[in-house]
Design a protein around this motif. Sequence first.
Motif, PDB file in Angstrom:
ATOM      1  N   THR A  99       0.847  -1.188   0.000  1.00 39.14           N
ATOM      2  CA  THR A  99       0.000   0.000   0.000  1.00 39.14           C
ATOM      3  C   THR A  99       0.885   1.242   0.000  1.00 39.14           C
ATOM      4  OG1 THR A  99      -0.122   0.099   2.421  1.00 39.14           O
ATOM      5  CG2 THR A  99      -1.807  -1.212   1.292  1.00 39.14           C
ATOM      6  N   GLY A 100       0.269   2.417  -0.112  1.00 43.83           N
ATOM      7  CA  GLY A 100       0.987   3.683  -0.027  1.00 43.83           C
ATOM      8  C   GLY A 100       2.060   3.827  -1.091  1.00 43.83           C
ATOM      9  N   ILE A 101       3.138   4.522  -0.751  1.00 48.17           N
ATOM     10  CA  ILE A 101       4.252   4.703  -1.677  1.00 48.17           C
ATOM     11  C   ILE A 101       4.866   3.354  -2.053  1.00 48.17           C
ATOM     12  CG2 ILE A 101       6.621   5.588  -1.866  1.00 48.17           C
ATOM     13  CD1 ILE A 101       4.613   7.728  -2.357  1.00 48.17           C
ATOM     14  N   GLU A 102       4.856   2.396  -1.127  1.00 52.27           N
ATOM     15  CA  GLU A 102       5.367   1.064  -1.437  1.00 52.27           C
ATOM     16  C   GLU A 102       4.637   0.470  -2.641  1.00 52.27           C
ATOM     17  OE1 GLU A 102       7.997  -0.094  -0.259  1.00 52.27           O
ATOM     18  OE2 GLU A 102       8.141  -0.118   1.921  1.00 52.27           O
ATOM     19  N   ARG A 103       3.370   0.755  -2.758  1.00 52.69           N
ATOM     20  CA  ARG A 103       2.571   0.255  -3.882  1.00 52.69           C
ATOM     21  C   ARG A 103       2.707   1.154  -5.100  1.00 52.69           C
ATOM     22  NH1 ARG A 103       0.763  -1.204  -7.785  1.00 52.69           N
ATOM     23  NH2 ARG A 103      -1.325  -1.897  -8.345  1.00 52.69           N
ATOM     24  N   ALA A 104       2.522   2.465  -4.897  1.00 56.36           N
ATOM     25  CA  ALA A 104       2.495   3.404  -6.020  1.00 56.36           C
ATOM     26  C   ALA A 104       3.838   3.495  -6.734  1.00 56.36           C
ATOM     27  CB  ALA A 104       2.056   4.785  -5.539  1.00 56.36           C
ATOM     28  N   MET A 105       4.936   3.361  -5.996  1.00 59.26           N
ATOM     29  CA  MET A 105       6.270   3.467  -6.568  1.00 59.26           C
ATOM     30  C   MET A 105       7.000   2.130  -6.495  1.00 59.26           C
ATOM     31  SD  MET A 105       6.123   6.613  -7.424  1.00 59.26           S
ATOM     32  CE  MET A 105       7.796   6.917  -7.971  1.00 59.26           C
ATOM     33  N   GLY A 106       6.233   1.047  -6.571  1.00 57.06           N
ATOM     34  CA  GLY A 106       6.804  -0.276  -6.424  1.00 57.06           C
ATOM     35  C   GLY A 106       7.864  -0.614  -7.463  1.00 57.06           C
ATOM     36  N   GLN A 107       7.654  -0.238  -8.710  1.00 58.21           N
ATOM     37  CA  GLN A 107       8.633  -0.525  -9.759  1.00 58.21           C
ATOM     38  C   GLN A 107       9.947   0.208  -9.512  1.00 58.21           C
ATOM     39  OE1 GLN A 107       7.224  -0.592 -13.902  1.00 58.21           O
ATOM     40  NE2 GLN A 107       5.192  -0.153 -13.071  1.00 58.21           N
ATOM     41  N   GLU A 108       9.838   1.471  -9.132  1.00 60.36           N
ATOM     42  CA  GLU A 108      11.050   2.250  -8.875  1.00 60.36           C
ATOM     43  C   GLU A 108      11.815   1.680  -7.678  1.00 60.36           C
ATOM     44  OE1 GLU A 108       8.349   4.704 -11.293  1.00 60.36           O
ATOM     45  OE2 GLU A 108       8.090   3.456  -9.515  1.00 60.36           O
ATOM     46  N   LEU A 109      11.110   1.355  -6.618  1.00 59.66           N
ATOM     47  CA  LEU A 109      11.754   0.845  -5.410  1.00 59.66           C
ATOM     48  C   LEU A 109      12.395  -0.522  -5.638  1.00 59.66           C
ATOM     49  CD1 LEU A 109       9.035   1.948  -2.841  1.00 59.66           C
ATOM     50  CD2 LEU A 109      11.393   2.774  -2.896  1.00 59.66           C
ATOM     51  N   SER A 110      11.820  -1.318  -6.535  1.00 62.51           N
ATOM     52  CA  SER A 110      12.377  -2.642  -6.815  1.00 62.51           C
ATOM     53  C   SER A 110      13.371  -2.629  -7.974  1.00 62.51           C
ATOM     54  CB  SER A 110      11.254  -3.634  -7.129  1.00 62.51           C
ATOM     55  OG  SER A 110      10.542  -3.244  -8.292  1.00 62.51           O
ATOM     56  N   GLY A 111      13.549  -1.446  -8.601  1.00 57.25           N
ATOM     57  CA  GLY A 111      14.524  -1.331  -9.681  1.00 57.25           C
ATOM     58  C   GLY A 111      14.061  -1.859 -11.014  1.00 57.25           C
ATOM     59  N   THR A 112      12.748  -2.050 -11.201  1.00 59.70           N
ATOM     60  CA  THR A 112      12.234  -2.596 -12.457  1.00 59.70           C
ATOM     61  C   THR A 112      11.605  -1.541 -13.360  1.00 59.70           C
ATOM     62  OG1 THR A 112      10.088  -3.121 -11.439  1.00 59.70           O
ATOM     63  CG2 THR A 112      11.794  -4.834 -11.390  1.00 59.70           C
ATOM     64  N   ALA A 113      11.582  -0.299 -12.920  1.00 58.22           N
ATOM     65  CA  ALA A 113      10.989   0.769 -13.734  1.00 58.22           C
ATOM     66  C   ALA A 113      11.878   1.098 -14.932  1.00 58.22           C
ATOM     67  CB  ALA A 113      10.786   2.023 -12.884  1.00 58.22           C
ATOM     68  N   GLY A 114      11.258   1.667 -15.964  1.00 56.83           N
ATOM     69  CA  GLY A 114      12.021   2.056 -17.142  1.00 56.83           C
ATOM     70  C   GLY A 114      13.115   3.051 -16.828  1.00 56.83           C
ATOM     71  N   SER A 115      12.912   3.895 -15.820  1.00 56.32           N
ATOM     72  CA  SER A 115      13.909   4.901 -15.461  1.00 56.32           C
ATOM     73  C   SER A 115      15.192   4.274 -14.916  1.00 56.32           C
ATOM     74  CB  SER A 115      13.335   5.867 -14.416  1.00 56.32           C
ATOM     75  OG  SER A 115      12.925   5.155 -13.254  1.00 56.32           O
ATOM     76  N   ALA A 116      15.116   2.999 -14.491  1.00 55.18           N
ATOM     77  CA  ALA A 116      16.290   2.317 -13.927  1.00 55.18           C
ATOM     78  C   ALA A 116      16.953   1.384 -14.942  1.00 55.18           C
ATOM     79  CB  ALA A 116      15.888   1.538 -12.687  1.00 55.18           C
ATOM     80  N   PHE A 117      16.609   1.501 -16.218  1.00 55.79           N
ATOM     81  CA  PHE A 117      17.112   0.567 -17.240  1.00 55.79           C
ATOM     82  C   PHE A 117      18.639   0.525 -17.269  1.00 55.79           C
ATOM     83  CE2 PHE A 117      18.627  -0.131 -21.604  1.00 55.79           C
ATOM     84  CZ  PHE A 117      18.142  -1.415 -21.821  1.00 55.79           C
ATOM     85  N   PHE A 118      19.276   1.677 -17.363  1.00 53.09           N
ATOM     86  CA  PHE A 118      20.734   1.708 -17.469  1.00 53.09           C
ATOM     87  C   PHE A 118      21.398   1.248 -16.166  1.00 53.09           C
ATOM     88  CE2 PHE A 118      19.484   4.764 -20.787  1.00 53.09           C
ATOM     89  CZ  PHE A 118      20.126   4.172 -21.867  1.00 53.09           C
ATOM     90  N   SER A 119      20.739   1.519 -15.042  1.00 51.96           N
ATOM     91  CA  SER A 119      21.262   1.048 -13.771  1.00 51.96           C
ATOM     92  C   SER A 119      21.244  -0.478 -13.718  1.00 51.96           C
ATOM     93  CB  SER A 119      20.439   1.624 -12.611  1.00 51.96           C
ATOM     94  OG  SER A 119      20.920   1.171 -11.367  1.00 51.96           O
TER      95      SER A 119
END
Length: 485
Positions: A99-119
Amino acid sequence: MTKELRRLSIIVLFMFLALFASTSYIQVIQADALADQPTNRRTLFDAYEVQRGAIIAGGQEIASSVPSGDVYAWQRQYADSHMWSPVTGYLNPVLVSATGIERAMGQELSGTAGSAFFSRIEQIVTGQPPRGSSVMLTLDPAVQQAAFEAMQGLTGAVVAIEPDTGRIRALVSTPGYDANQLAQHDIEATNSAHSALENDPLRPLQNRALEELNPPGSTFKLIVTAAALASGEWDEDSELPNPPTFRLPQSSATVQNANGGTCGGGSTVSIATALRLSCNVPFAELAIEMGDDAVRDMAERFGFNHDFSVPLTVTPSSYPAELDNPQTGLTGFGQGRLTSTPLQIAMISAGIANGGTVMEPYMVDRIVGVDLSVQKSTTPTPFGEAIDEDLATLLTSMMVANVQDGVASGARIDGVDVAGKTGTAEMGGENDPYTLWFTGFAPADDPEIAVAVVVEDGGGQGQSGSGNTIAAPIAKKVMEAVLSR
Protein backbone atom coordinates in the motif's frame (compact mmCIF):
# COMPACT_ATOMS: atom_id res chain seq x y z
CA MET A 1 11.67 -18.05 -57.22
CA THR A 2 8.16 -19.06 -58.24
CA LYS A 3 5.21 -16.74 -57.67
CA GLU A 4 3.84 -19.05 -54.95
CA LEU A 5 7.15 -19.04 -53.02
CA ARG A 6 7.38 -15.28 -53.35
CA ARG A 7 3.89 -14.88 -51.91
CA LEU A 8 4.67 -17.31 -49.10
CA SER A 9 7.89 -15.42 -48.32
CA ILE A 10 6.00 -12.14 -48.16
CA ILE A 11 3.41 -13.67 -45.83
CA VAL A 12 6.11 -15.12 -43.55
CA LEU A 13 7.95 -11.78 -43.53
CA PHE A 14 4.74 -9.96 -42.69
CA MET A 15 3.98 -12.39 -39.85
CA PHE A 16 7.54 -11.99 -38.52
CA LEU A 17 7.28 -8.20 -38.57
CA ALA A 18 3.87 -8.36 -36.88
CA LEU A 19 5.25 -10.66 -34.18
CA PHE A 20 8.31 -8.43 -33.73
CA ALA A 21 6.16 -5.32 -33.44
CA SER A 22 3.78 -6.99 -31.00
CA THR A 23 6.50 -8.32 -28.69
CA SER A 24 8.36 -5.01 -28.85
CA TYR A 25 5.20 -3.13 -27.89
CA ILE A 26 4.59 -5.50 -24.97
CA GLN A 27 8.19 -5.49 -23.75
CA VAL A 28 8.84 -1.77 -24.19
CA ILE A 29 5.62 0.26 -24.26
CA GLN A 30 3.53 -1.91 -21.95
CA ALA A 31 6.35 -3.17 -19.74
CA ASP A 32 5.82 -0.76 -16.85
CA ALA A 33 2.04 -1.15 -16.88
CA LEU A 34 2.22 -4.95 -16.95
CA ALA A 35 4.86 -5.04 -14.23
CA ASP A 36 2.65 -2.82 -12.09
CA GLN A 37 -0.36 -5.12 -12.31
CA PRO A 38 -1.20 -6.41 -8.81
CA THR A 39 -2.04 -9.81 -10.30
CA ASN A 40 1.44 -10.17 -11.82
CA ARG A 41 2.82 -12.50 -9.16
CA ARG A 42 6.03 -13.33 -11.05
CA THR A 43 7.18 -9.71 -11.08
CA LEU A 44 6.15 -9.32 -7.46
CA PHE A 45 8.11 -12.35 -6.26
CA ASP A 46 11.14 -11.33 -8.36
CA ALA A 47 11.05 -7.97 -6.60
CA TYR A 48 11.29 -9.62 -3.18
CA GLU A 49 14.75 -10.96 -4.03
CA VAL A 50 16.03 -7.42 -4.65
CA GLN A 51 17.24 -5.08 -1.94
CA ARG A 52 14.48 -2.54 -2.25
CA GLY A 53 15.36 1.15 -2.36
CA ALA A 54 14.69 3.48 0.54
CA ILE A 55 11.85 5.96 0.91
CA ILE A 56 13.45 9.22 2.01
CA ALA A 57 11.98 12.45 3.40
CA GLY A 58 14.24 15.42 4.10
CA GLY A 59 17.34 13.23 4.09
CA GLN A 60 15.81 10.75 6.55
CA GLU A 61 15.13 7.14 5.58
CA ILE A 62 11.56 6.46 6.64
CA ALA A 63 11.45 3.05 4.93
CA SER A 64 14.40 0.74 4.23
CA SER A 65 15.25 -2.93 3.63
CA VAL A 66 17.05 -5.14 6.15
CA PRO A 67 18.13 -8.80 5.71
CA SER A 68 15.32 -11.12 6.78
CA GLY A 69 17.19 -14.43 6.95
CA ASP A 70 14.28 -16.25 5.32
CA VAL A 71 13.12 -17.17 1.82
CA TYR A 72 12.17 -13.56 1.08
CA ALA A 73 15.74 -12.31 1.71
CA TRP A 74 14.68 -8.77 2.71
CA GLN A 75 12.15 -7.23 5.06
CA ARG A 76 10.91 -3.66 5.06
CA GLN A 77 11.54 -1.55 8.14
CA TYR A 78 9.74 1.72 8.92
CA ALA A 79 10.95 4.58 11.13
CA ASP A 80 8.44 6.62 13.21
CA SER A 81 5.79 4.59 11.47
CA HIS A 82 2.69 5.98 13.17
CA MET A 83 3.61 9.39 11.76
CA TRP A 84 4.60 8.21 8.27
CA SER A 85 2.31 5.22 7.68
CA PRO A 86 -0.29 7.16 5.63
CA VAL A 87 2.58 8.00 3.26
CA THR A 88 4.77 4.87 3.15
CA GLY A 89 2.05 2.27 3.50
CA TYR A 90 3.59 -1.18 3.92
CA LEU A 91 5.01 -4.08 1.88
CA ASN A 92 4.51 -7.72 2.88
CA PRO A 93 5.54 -10.66 0.67
CA VAL A 94 3.71 -13.13 2.92
CA LEU A 95 0.39 -11.35 2.27
CA VAL A 96 1.46 -10.50 -1.30
CA SER A 97 0.32 -6.95 -0.63
CA ALA A 98 1.58 -3.39 -0.71
CA THR A 99 0.00 0.00 0.00
CA GLY A 100 0.99 3.68 -0.03
CA ILE A 101 4.25 4.70 -1.68
CA GLU A 102 5.37 1.06 -1.44
CA ARG A 103 2.57 0.26 -3.88
CA ALA A 104 2.50 3.40 -6.02
CA MET A 105 6.27 3.47 -6.57
CA GLY A 106 6.80 -0.28 -6.42
CA GLN A 107 8.63 -0.52 -9.76
CA GLU A 108 11.05 2.25 -8.88
CA LEU A 109 11.75 0.84 -5.41
CA SER A 110 12.38 -2.64 -6.82
CA GLY A 111 14.52 -1.33 -9.68
CA THR A 112 12.23 -2.60 -12.46
CA ALA A 113 10.99 0.77 -13.73
CA GLY A 114 12.02 2.06 -17.14
CA SER A 115 13.91 4.90 -15.46
CA ALA A 116 16.29 2.32 -13.93
CA PHE A 117 17.11 0.57 -17.24
CA PHE A 118 20.73 1.71 -17.47
CA SER A 119 21.26 1.05 -13.77
CA ARG A 120 20.11 -2.56 -14.27
CA ILE A 121 22.48 -2.97 -17.23
CA GLU A 122 25.37 -1.64 -15.14
CA GLN A 123 24.57 -4.03 -12.30
CA ILE A 124 24.51 -6.98 -14.72
CA VAL A 125 27.79 -6.00 -16.42
CA THR A 126 29.65 -5.37 -13.15
CA GLY A 127 28.19 -8.39 -11.39
CA GLN A 128 26.60 -6.32 -8.64
CA PRO A 129 23.54 -7.74 -6.89
CA PRO A 130 20.33 -6.08 -8.11
CA ARG A 131 19.16 -3.13 -6.03
CA GLY A 132 16.20 -0.83 -6.28
CA SER A 133 16.17 2.94 -6.56
CA SER A 134 15.37 5.31 -3.71
CA VAL A 135 12.27 7.51 -3.73
CA MET A 136 12.90 11.05 -2.47
CA LEU A 137 9.74 12.70 -1.13
CA THR A 138 8.83 16.38 -0.96
CA LEU A 139 7.74 15.99 2.67
CA ASP A 140 9.59 17.93 5.38
CA PRO A 141 10.11 15.85 8.57
CA ALA A 142 9.94 18.92 10.84
CA VAL A 143 6.64 20.07 9.33
CA GLN A 144 5.29 16.50 9.32
CA GLN A 145 6.16 16.12 13.00
CA ALA A 146 4.56 19.45 13.93
CA ALA A 147 1.33 18.38 12.21
CA PHE A 148 1.44 14.88 13.71
CA GLU A 149 2.04 16.11 17.26
CA ALA A 150 -0.69 18.74 16.96
CA MET A 151 -3.17 16.00 15.93
CA GLN A 152 -2.42 13.66 18.84
CA GLY A 153 -5.62 12.45 20.49
CA LEU A 154 -7.68 13.63 17.52
CA THR A 155 -9.11 11.86 14.48
CA GLY A 156 -8.53 13.68 11.21
CA ALA A 157 -5.89 14.89 8.80
CA VAL A 158 -3.49 17.70 7.88
CA VAL A 159 -2.19 18.58 4.42
CA ALA A 160 0.38 21.33 3.80
CA ILE A 161 1.33 22.45 0.26
CA GLU A 162 3.78 24.90 -1.27
CA PRO A 163 1.43 27.21 -3.21
CA ASP A 164 3.78 28.01 -6.08
CA THR A 165 4.92 24.45 -6.80
CA GLY A 166 2.27 22.04 -5.51
CA ARG A 167 4.92 20.21 -3.41
CA ILE A 168 3.26 18.51 -0.44
CA ARG A 169 5.29 19.36 2.67
CA ALA A 170 3.21 17.46 5.22
CA LEU A 171 0.55 14.76 4.96
CA VAL A 172 -0.78 13.40 8.25
CA SER A 173 -3.72 11.12 8.97
CA THR A 174 -4.57 10.20 12.55
CA PRO A 175 -4.67 7.80 14.13
CA GLY A 176 -1.78 6.19 12.29
CA TYR A 177 -0.54 2.63 12.63
CA ASP A 178 2.74 0.72 12.92
CA ALA A 179 3.55 -0.53 9.42
CA ASN A 180 6.28 -2.75 10.88
CA GLN A 181 3.56 -5.03 12.27
CA LEU A 182 2.21 -5.48 8.75
CA ALA A 183 5.64 -5.97 7.15
CA GLN A 184 6.76 -8.90 9.32
CA HIS A 185 7.07 -12.32 7.67
CA ASP A 186 5.22 -14.21 10.39
CA ILE A 187 1.88 -14.83 8.68
CA GLU A 188 -0.10 -15.45 11.87
CA ALA A 189 1.24 -12.32 13.59
CA THR A 190 0.70 -10.24 10.47
CA ASN A 191 -2.87 -11.43 9.95
CA SER A 192 -3.64 -10.80 13.61
CA ALA A 193 -2.26 -7.25 13.42
CA HIS A 194 -4.12 -6.55 10.18
CA SER A 195 -7.43 -7.85 11.57
CA ALA A 196 -7.05 -5.69 14.67
CA LEU A 197 -6.49 -2.59 12.53
CA GLU A 198 -9.40 -3.41 10.23
CA ASN A 199 -11.74 -3.88 13.22
CA ASP A 200 -10.58 -0.71 14.97
CA PRO A 201 -13.56 1.72 14.95
CA LEU A 202 -11.14 4.64 14.40
CA ARG A 203 -10.12 3.08 11.02
CA PRO A 204 -6.35 3.75 11.22
CA LEU A 205 -5.77 2.13 7.82
CA GLN A 206 -7.87 4.86 6.17
CA ASN A 207 -5.85 7.70 4.68
CA ARG A 208 -8.05 10.59 5.78
CA ALA A 209 -5.90 13.18 3.99
CA LEU A 210 -6.48 11.71 0.51
CA GLU A 211 -9.34 9.21 0.71
CA GLU A 212 -11.86 10.46 3.27
CA LEU A 213 -14.70 12.69 2.07
CA ASN A 214 -16.50 15.11 4.37
CA PRO A 215 -18.74 18.13 3.83
CA PRO A 216 -16.26 21.05 3.75
CA GLY A 217 -18.46 23.35 5.80
CA SER A 218 -17.76 27.06 5.62
CA THR A 219 -14.34 26.62 3.99
CA PHE A 220 -16.38 26.26 0.78
CA LYS A 221 -17.57 29.85 1.17
CA LEU A 222 -14.24 30.78 -0.43
CA ILE A 223 -15.42 29.08 -3.64
CA VAL A 224 -18.85 30.72 -3.49
CA THR A 225 -17.25 34.14 -2.90
CA ALA A 226 -14.81 33.59 -5.77
CA ALA A 227 -17.67 32.61 -8.10
CA ALA A 228 -19.70 35.68 -7.18
CA LEU A 229 -16.84 38.17 -7.53
CA ALA A 230 -15.54 36.58 -10.75
CA SER A 231 -18.99 36.95 -12.35
CA GLY A 232 -18.76 40.75 -12.24
CA GLU A 233 -22.30 40.97 -10.85
CA TRP A 234 -21.12 41.28 -7.27
CA ASP A 235 -18.19 42.82 -5.43
CA GLU A 236 -17.06 42.53 -1.82
CA ASP A 237 -19.35 45.41 -0.80
CA SER A 238 -22.48 44.02 -2.49
CA GLU A 239 -25.32 43.76 0.02
CA LEU A 240 -27.30 40.59 0.64
CA PRO A 241 -30.55 40.17 2.62
CA ASN A 242 -29.81 39.57 6.31
CA PRO A 243 -32.67 37.71 7.99
CA PRO A 244 -31.89 35.53 11.05
CA THR A 245 -33.25 32.47 9.23
CA PHE A 246 -33.84 31.52 5.61
CA ARG A 247 -36.27 28.91 4.38
CA LEU A 248 -34.88 27.08 1.38
CA PRO A 249 -37.18 27.37 -1.67
CA GLN A 250 -39.46 24.41 -2.42
CA SER A 251 -38.46 22.99 0.95
CA SER A 252 -39.39 22.99 4.61
CA ALA A 253 -35.70 23.12 5.62
CA THR A 254 -34.49 26.29 7.31
CA VAL A 255 -30.98 27.72 7.33
CA GLN A 256 -29.68 29.78 10.24
CA ASN A 257 -26.41 31.38 11.21
CA ALA A 258 -24.18 29.85 13.87
CA ASN A 259 -25.11 32.63 16.33
CA GLY A 260 -28.83 32.02 15.83
CA GLY A 261 -29.39 35.65 14.81
CA THR A 262 -28.58 37.99 11.97
CA CYS A 263 -25.16 38.38 10.40
CA GLY A 264 -24.10 41.50 12.27
CA GLY A 265 -26.55 44.39 12.50
CA GLY A 266 -28.79 45.75 9.79
CA SER A 267 -31.28 44.36 7.30
CA THR A 268 -28.50 43.66 4.76
CA VAL A 269 -24.90 42.47 4.99
CA SER A 270 -21.97 42.78 2.58
CA ILE A 271 -20.30 39.71 1.10
CA ALA A 272 -17.04 40.69 2.84
CA THR A 273 -18.71 40.89 6.25
CA ALA A 274 -20.64 37.66 5.66
CA LEU A 275 -17.36 35.89 4.88
CA ARG A 276 -15.53 37.46 7.85
CA LEU A 277 -18.30 36.40 10.25
CA SER A 278 -18.89 33.12 8.34
CA CYS A 279 -22.66 33.51 8.14
CA ASN A 280 -24.71 30.74 6.51
CA VAL A 281 -27.89 32.57 5.52
CA PRO A 282 -26.29 35.12 3.13
CA PHE A 283 -24.21 32.42 1.43
CA ALA A 284 -27.21 30.13 0.95
CA GLU A 285 -29.04 33.06 -0.67
CA LEU A 286 -26.01 33.93 -2.81
CA ALA A 287 -25.50 30.36 -4.06
CA ILE A 288 -29.14 30.07 -5.09
CA GLU A 289 -29.05 33.42 -6.87
CA MET A 290 -25.93 32.41 -8.85
CA GLY A 291 -27.15 28.88 -9.55
CA ASP A 292 -25.42 25.54 -9.19
CA ASP A 293 -23.69 25.72 -12.60
CA ALA A 294 -21.75 28.86 -11.65
CA VAL A 295 -20.69 27.47 -8.27
CA ARG A 296 -19.76 24.09 -9.77
CA ASP A 297 -17.67 25.74 -12.49
CA MET A 298 -15.62 27.62 -9.91
CA ALA A 299 -15.26 24.51 -7.73
CA GLU A 300 -13.97 22.54 -10.72
CA ARG A 301 -11.43 25.25 -11.51
CA PHE A 302 -9.91 24.53 -8.11
CA GLY A 303 -9.98 20.75 -8.63
CA PHE A 304 -13.40 19.42 -7.63
CA ASN A 305 -14.71 16.55 -9.80
CA HIS A 306 -11.17 15.81 -11.04
CA ASP A 307 -8.87 12.84 -10.45
CA PHE A 308 -5.46 13.41 -8.89
CA SER A 309 -2.52 11.11 -8.15
CA VAL A 310 0.27 12.37 -5.89
CA PRO A 311 1.20 9.47 -6.76
CA LEU A 312 -1.13 7.97 -4.13
CA THR A 313 -4.62 7.87 -5.57
CA VAL A 314 -6.86 10.69 -4.32
CA THR A 315 -10.61 10.28 -3.96
CA PRO A 316 -12.22 12.97 -6.16
CA SER A 317 -13.94 15.75 -4.27
CA SER A 318 -17.48 16.19 -5.52
CA TYR A 319 -19.78 19.05 -6.44
CA PRO A 320 -22.67 17.04 -7.95
CA ALA A 321 -24.44 17.92 -11.19
CA GLU A 322 -28.01 19.16 -11.56
CA LEU A 323 -28.69 20.33 -8.04
CA ASP A 324 -32.07 21.91 -7.32
CA ASN A 325 -32.33 25.24 -5.51
CA PRO A 326 -32.54 23.81 -1.97
CA GLN A 327 -29.51 21.61 -2.60
CA THR A 328 -27.61 24.53 -4.16
CA GLY A 329 -28.42 26.67 -1.12
CA LEU A 330 -26.92 24.05 1.18
CA THR A 331 -23.70 23.99 -0.83
CA GLY A 332 -23.44 27.76 -0.31
CA PHE A 333 -22.13 27.04 3.17
CA GLY A 334 -20.49 23.67 2.44
CA GLN A 335 -23.30 21.27 3.28
CA GLY A 336 -25.69 19.00 1.40
CA ARG A 337 -24.31 16.61 -1.21
CA LEU A 338 -21.00 18.49 -1.45
CA THR A 339 -17.97 16.50 -0.23
CA SER A 340 -14.23 17.11 -0.16
CA THR A 341 -10.87 15.70 0.89
CA PRO A 342 -8.42 17.73 2.99
CA LEU A 343 -6.06 17.79 -0.01
CA GLN A 344 -8.72 19.56 -2.09
CA ILE A 345 -9.37 22.15 0.61
CA ALA A 346 -5.61 22.80 0.83
CA MET A 347 -5.59 23.29 -2.95
CA ILE A 348 -8.20 26.06 -2.61
CA SER A 349 -5.98 28.05 -0.26
CA ALA A 350 -2.88 27.25 -2.30
CA GLY A 351 -4.53 28.48 -5.50
CA ILE A 352 -5.56 31.77 -3.92
CA ALA A 353 -2.08 32.16 -2.40
CA ASN A 354 -0.50 31.54 -5.81
CA GLY A 355 -2.27 34.44 -7.49
CA GLY A 356 -5.15 32.28 -8.72
CA THR A 357 -3.10 29.50 -10.35
CA VAL A 358 -3.72 26.05 -8.92
CA MET A 359 -0.74 23.69 -9.14
CA GLU A 360 -0.88 19.91 -9.50
CA PRO A 361 -0.09 18.49 -6.04
CA TYR A 362 2.73 15.94 -5.75
CA MET A 363 4.93 14.37 -3.08
CA VAL A 364 7.61 12.45 -5.03
CA ASP A 365 10.48 14.81 -5.78
CA ARG A 366 12.87 12.47 -7.61
CA ILE A 367 14.05 8.90 -8.10
CA VAL A 368 17.71 8.28 -7.26
CA GLY A 369 19.78 5.27 -8.29
CA VAL A 370 22.31 3.33 -6.24
CA ASP A 371 25.07 5.47 -7.78
CA LEU A 372 23.14 8.59 -6.61
CA SER A 373 22.26 9.55 -10.17
CA VAL A 374 18.85 11.18 -10.62
CA GLN A 375 16.82 8.79 -12.76
CA LYS A 376 13.63 10.82 -12.74
CA SER A 377 12.42 14.09 -11.23
CA THR A 378 9.10 15.86 -10.94
CA THR A 379 8.57 19.27 -12.50
CA PRO A 380 5.89 21.54 -10.98
CA THR A 381 2.89 21.64 -13.31
CA PRO A 382 -0.08 24.05 -13.29
CA PHE A 383 -3.49 22.44 -12.98
CA GLY A 384 -5.11 25.62 -14.25
CA GLU A 385 -5.92 29.25 -13.57
CA ALA A 386 -8.92 29.31 -11.26
CA ILE A 387 -9.19 33.09 -10.85
CA ASP A 388 -7.23 36.13 -11.98
CA GLU A 389 -4.53 37.71 -9.85
CA ASP A 390 -6.61 40.73 -8.83
CA LEU A 391 -9.37 38.52 -7.48
CA ALA A 392 -6.81 36.34 -5.67
CA THR A 393 -5.42 39.47 -4.00
CA LEU A 394 -8.90 40.55 -2.95
CA LEU A 395 -9.75 37.12 -1.55
CA THR A 396 -6.45 37.12 0.33
CA SER A 397 -7.31 40.40 2.03
CA MET A 398 -10.74 39.04 2.97
CA MET A 399 -9.13 35.89 4.41
CA VAL A 400 -6.66 38.01 6.39
CA ALA A 401 -9.63 39.87 7.88
CA ASN A 402 -11.08 36.50 8.93
CA VAL A 403 -7.98 35.85 11.05
CA GLN A 404 -7.35 39.37 12.30
CA ASP A 405 -10.91 40.39 13.09
CA GLY A 406 -13.18 37.45 12.34
CA VAL A 407 -13.99 33.88 13.27
CA ALA A 408 -10.55 32.46 12.37
CA SER A 409 -8.57 34.19 15.13
CA GLY A 410 -7.18 30.86 16.36
CA ALA A 411 -4.68 30.92 13.47
CA ARG A 412 -3.05 34.24 14.39
CA ILE A 413 0.76 34.28 14.41
CA ASP A 414 2.56 37.20 16.03
CA GLY A 415 4.24 39.40 13.44
CA VAL A 416 2.81 37.46 10.47
CA ASP A 417 -0.32 38.15 8.42
CA VAL A 418 -2.20 34.86 8.11
CA ALA A 419 -5.01 34.33 5.60
CA GLY A 420 -7.58 31.77 6.69
CA LYS A 421 -11.09 30.38 6.78
CA THR A 422 -12.73 28.07 9.29
CA GLY A 423 -15.50 25.56 8.73
CA THR A 424 -17.92 23.53 10.83
CA ALA A 425 -19.78 20.76 9.03
CA GLU A 426 -22.90 19.09 10.37
CA MET A 427 -22.81 15.35 9.80
CA GLY A 428 -26.50 14.53 9.41
CA GLY A 429 -27.76 13.38 12.79
CA GLU A 430 -29.29 15.95 15.11
CA ASN A 431 -26.88 15.09 17.92
CA ASP A 432 -23.89 13.99 15.83
CA PRO A 433 -20.62 15.79 16.60
CA TYR A 434 -19.46 18.30 13.99
CA THR A 435 -16.54 17.93 11.61
CA LEU A 436 -14.19 20.89 12.11
CA TRP A 437 -12.11 22.57 9.39
CA PHE A 438 -9.53 25.26 8.85
CA THR A 439 -7.68 26.25 5.71
CA GLY A 440 -5.29 29.12 5.07
CA PHE A 441 -1.80 30.23 4.16
CA ALA A 442 1.09 32.36 5.43
CA PRO A 443 2.62 34.84 5.11
CA ALA A 444 -0.30 36.46 3.31
CA ASP A 445 1.90 38.86 1.32
CA ASP A 446 4.46 36.22 0.26
CA PRO A 447 2.95 32.78 0.84
CA GLU A 448 5.27 29.92 1.71
CA ILE A 449 2.75 27.31 2.82
CA ALA A 450 -0.97 26.54 2.47
CA VAL A 451 -2.62 24.25 5.02
CA ALA A 452 -5.87 22.36 5.45
CA VAL A 453 -6.90 20.71 8.73
CA VAL A 454 -9.91 18.50 9.35
CA VAL A 455 -10.85 17.15 12.78
CA GLU A 456 -13.60 14.57 12.95
CA ASP A 457 -16.02 13.75 15.77
CA GLY A 458 -16.02 17.33 17.03
CA GLY A 459 -12.50 16.95 18.38
CA GLY A 460 -14.00 15.10 21.33
CA GLN A 461 -16.21 18.08 22.20
CA GLY A 462 -19.42 16.98 20.48
CA GLN A 463 -21.15 20.01 19.01
CA SER A 464 -19.41 22.55 21.25
CA GLY A 465 -16.08 22.48 19.38
CA SER A 466 -15.40 24.78 16.44
CA GLY A 467 -13.00 25.08 13.56
CA ASN A 468 -11.56 28.18 15.19
CA THR A 469 -10.86 26.65 18.60
CA ILE A 470 -9.62 23.22 17.47
CA ALA A 471 -8.60 23.13 13.78
CA ALA A 472 -7.12 26.64 13.43
CA PRO A 473 -4.53 26.27 16.23
CA ILE A 474 -3.31 23.05 14.58
CA ALA A 475 -2.80 24.86 11.28
CA LYS A 476 -1.01 27.63 13.16
CA LYS A 477 1.56 25.15 14.51
CA VAL A 478 2.13 23.73 11.04
CA MET A 479 2.61 27.17 9.50
CA GLU A 480 4.97 28.17 12.31
CA ALA A 481 7.05 25.03 11.66
CA VAL A 482 7.50 26.15 8.04
CA LEU A 483 8.16 29.81 8.80
CA SER A 484 10.76 28.97 11.45
CA ARG A 485 12.87 26.94 8.99
